[in-house]
Motif scaffolding. Structure first.
Motif, mmCIF file in Angstrom:
data_model
loop_
_atom_site.group_PDB
_atom_site.id
_atom_site.type_symbol
_atom_site.label_atom_id
_atom_site.label_comp_id
_atom_site.label_asym_id
_atom_site.label_seq_id
_atom_site.Cartn_x
_atom_site.Cartn_y
_atom_site.Cartn_z
ATOM 1 N N ALA A 69 54.579 47.625 17.042
ATOM 2 C CA ALA A 69 55.870 46.819 16.893
ATOM 3 C C ALA A 69 55.686 45.719 17.934
ATOM 4 C CB ALA A 69 57.157 47.664 16.837
ATOM 5 N N GLN A 70 56.278 44.459 17.389
ATOM 6 C CA GLN A 70 55.918 43.440 18.321
ATOM 7 C C GLN A 70 57.144 42.614 18.445
ATOM 8 O OE1 GLN A 70 53.434 41.447 15.363
ATOM 9 N NE2 GLN A 70 51.687 41.489 17.215
ATOM 10 N N ARG A 115 61.535 43.716 19.028
ATOM 11 C CA ARG A 115 61.031 44.820 18.564
ATOM 12 C C ARG A 115 61.808 45.299 17.669
ATOM 13 N NH1 ARG A 115 56.115 47.769 22.127
ATOM 14 N NH2 ARG A 115 55.209 46.101 22.789
ATOM 15 N N TYR A 184 60.262 53.586 12.904
ATOM 16 C CA TYR A 184 60.285 53.442 14.188
ATOM 17 C C TYR A 184 60.614 54.398 15.366
ATOM 18 C CZ TYR A 184 60.587 48.462 12.934
ATOM 19 O OH TYR A 184 60.141 47.081 12.515
#
Length: 185
Positions: A69-70, A115, A184
């Motif tokens: 994730a970014q 994120r 996630y």
């Protein structure tokens, strides 16, 4: 630099203080210490990206899954866009909600996208140069997204009907209702 929290927790609009004179202008586009003091977020940007697009292009809504994730800090170097962040964090009070802000070379605003969010933009000007910093490296196997025209989101991209330019890949992304909230976790 003014850092303004949006309705989505941890998503911020950054408004720089611009110093201009007959020679042009100067502004501080990012200051880690100030950002951390205001937001409480620890960020370490490791990759910068830039794209060029023409009027009608809609890119997104993209995100990286899991450990890849970014968080992104995005801005426009030339032109004008509608920039959109969608909260995909399963435990968030604002899951499935979005923030849209106009970013332009003129207003010099930036959007910090944390994120756990999908991100996209549409080009309102003839062309636009778009730049963004990421706090994690791109990983092709982790790329994913939500369909730009999801009726549950009903995002107004500011593009005349029929003028949208969408990649084949982005046209095939799932809708939010099909989103797997466990990606996630």
């Amino acid at each position: 630099m003014n850092i303004v929290e949006t309705k989505l927790k941890d998503c911020y609009i950054i408004e720089p203080k611009v110093f201009g004179d007959s020679r042009g202008y100067f502004f501080e586009s990012f200051h880690l210490k100030k950002f951390t003091e205001v937001t409480g977020l620890a960020i370490n940007f490791v990759q910068d990206n830039q794209s060029s697009s023409s009027y009608g292009v809609i890119r997104g809504l993209h995100f990286q899954k899991g450990v890849h994730a970014q968080a992104k800090l995005v801005r426009v170097l030339s032109g004008r866009v509608i920039d959109v962040a969608v909260d995909l964090r399963p435990d968030s009070d604002t899951f499935g909600q979005y923030e849209a802000v106009e970013l332009s070379a003129e207003n010099k605003k930036q959007l910090f996208v944390p994120r756990g969010f999908a991100h996209g933009f549409s080009v309102l000007s003839e062309t636009a140069e778009f730049s963004y910093k990421c706090d994690n490296y791109y990983n092709k196997e982790s790329e994913s997204g939500i369909r730009y025209n999801d009726p549950g989101l009903a995002i107004d991209w500011g593009i005349n009907n029929g003028d949208e330019i969408i990649s084949e890949k982005d046209q095939d992304l799932p809708f939010l209702k099909e989103f797997n909230k466990s990606i996630y976790g």
